[in-house]
Design a protein around this motif. Structure first.
Motif, PDB file in Angstrom:
ATOM      1  N   THR A 299     -54.663 152.105  77.987  1.00 17.25           N
ATOM      2  CA  THR A 299     -54.849 151.408  76.701  1.00 17.25           C
ATOM      3  C   THR A 299     -54.193 152.130  75.522  1.00 17.25           C
ATOM      4  OG1 THR A 299     -56.952 152.530  76.215  1.00 17.25           O
ATOM      5  CG2 THR A 299     -57.048 150.497  77.515  1.00 17.25           C
TER       6      THR A 299
ATOM      7  N   TYR B 111     -58.239 155.408  81.440  1.00 19.15           N
ATOM      8  CA  TYR B 111     -58.407 154.399  80.388  1.00 19.15           C
ATOM      9  C   TYR B 111     -57.466 154.695  79.228  1.00 19.15           C
ATOM     10  CZ  TYR B 111     -60.610 151.742  76.616  1.00 19.15           C
ATOM     11  OH  TYR B 111     -60.842 150.889  75.557  1.00 19.15           O
TER      12      TYR B 111
ATOM     13  N   MET C 199     -63.677 148.090  78.174  1.00 18.15           N
ATOM     14  CA  MET C 199     -63.618 148.879  79.403  1.00 18.15           C
ATOM     15  C   MET C 199     -64.262 148.077  80.539  1.00 18.15           C
ATOM     16  SD  MET C 199     -65.113 152.724  80.155  1.00 18.15           S
ATOM     17  CE  MET C 199     -63.830 153.551  79.218  1.00 18.15           C
TER      18      MET C 199
END
Length: 204
Positions: free
Chosen positions: A199, A195, A32
Motif C-alpha cells: 500500500t 502491507y 487491511m
C-alpha cells in the motif's frame, strides 16, 4: 549565550519509525484484509501480555541486588546466590521480552539509509529480510538452543563459575522460548511490512 534550537529542525525520523509501531493491538487500517488484521492483532496482544508479565522479573532482580549490597556492606555477610539470581533474571528478562520489544519497534537499528526511503521501499526491504534472514536464522537458533537447554536439564548441569553452582537447565531453557516468541512476533511484523510494501504506508 546558549543557542536556541527550533524544534521543527530536529531530526526525529528514528523516533517516528518506532512510533509507527506503538499503537495498541487492534488499531489497524480499515482497508487491511480481515485475516491479516486478525492475525496481527492477536499476535500483538499476545506479545503485550508476555511483555507485561515478564517485566515483573525486574522486581526480584532488583531486590536480590539490593539485598546483596546491604548484606555485604553493612553486615559483612555476602551471599552466594544474589549474583547468580540477578544475572539469570536479567538474561531471562532480555530473552523473554525480545518479542515484545520487537512489536514496539525498540530494537537497536541502523537506520541512516533506511529512514530516508519511502514507506513502500521500507516495507519491501523489511519483508525480504524477514523471509530471507530473520526466520531462517531464528529457526536455527531455536533448534540449537533447544538441544543446548535439554542437554543442561538432562545432565543436571550446574554453573561452575560461582560457589553457589546453580542448576543451569531453567535459565538455558529461556533461549528456545525467547526464540519462539520472536518467531511468533516476526509473523506480525512480516505482515505489517508486506502491507507497507503493497500500500505504500505502514499500519498506524
Amino acid at each position: 549565550m546558549q543557542e536556541q534550537i527550533d524544534p521543527s529542525e530536529l531530526d526525529i525520523t528514528d523516533e517516528l519509525i518506532a512510533e509507527r509501531r506503538s499503537a495498541e493491538p487492534g488499531n489497524l487500517p480499515d482497508d487491511m484484509p480481515p485475516w491479516m488484521a486478525n492475525t496481527i492483532s492477536k499476535i500483538d496482544a499476545f506479545s503485550l501480555i508476555v511483555g507485561k508479565t515478564v517485566c515483573w522479573m525486574l522486581v526480584p532482580m532488583c531486590l536480590s541486588m539490593v539485598y546483596e549490597v546491604v548484606a555485604r556492606k553493612y553486615f559483612l555477610a555476602p551471599t552466594m546466590w544474589a549474583y547468580d539470581i540477578s544475572r539469570m533474571l536479567y538474561g531471562a528478562l532480555f530473552m523473554l521480552g525480545a518479542g515484545y520489544a520487537l512489536s514496539r519497534g525498540v530494537h537497536i537499528r541502523a537506520d541512516f539509509l533506511y529512514r530516508n526511503w519511502s514507506e513502500r521501499a521500507q516495507g519491501i526491504v523489511d519483508t525480504s529480510l524477514y523471509l530471507a534472514f530473520y526466520f531462517p536464522g531464528l529457526f536455527v537458533f531455536m533448534w540449537t538452543s533447544t538441544d543446548y537447554a535439554w542437554t543442561a536439564v538432562d545432565r543436571g548441569e550446574r554453573g561452575m563459575d560461582t560457589a553457589w553452582m546453580p542448576y543451569m537447565g531453567p535459565i538455558k531453557s529461556v533461549l528456545p522460548i525467547g526464540a519462539l516468541l520472536l518467531l511468533i512476533q516476526g509473523v506480525s511484523e512480516t505482515l505489517k511490512s508486506f502491507y507497507a510494501a503493497y500500500t505504500g504506508r505502514w499500519p498506524r
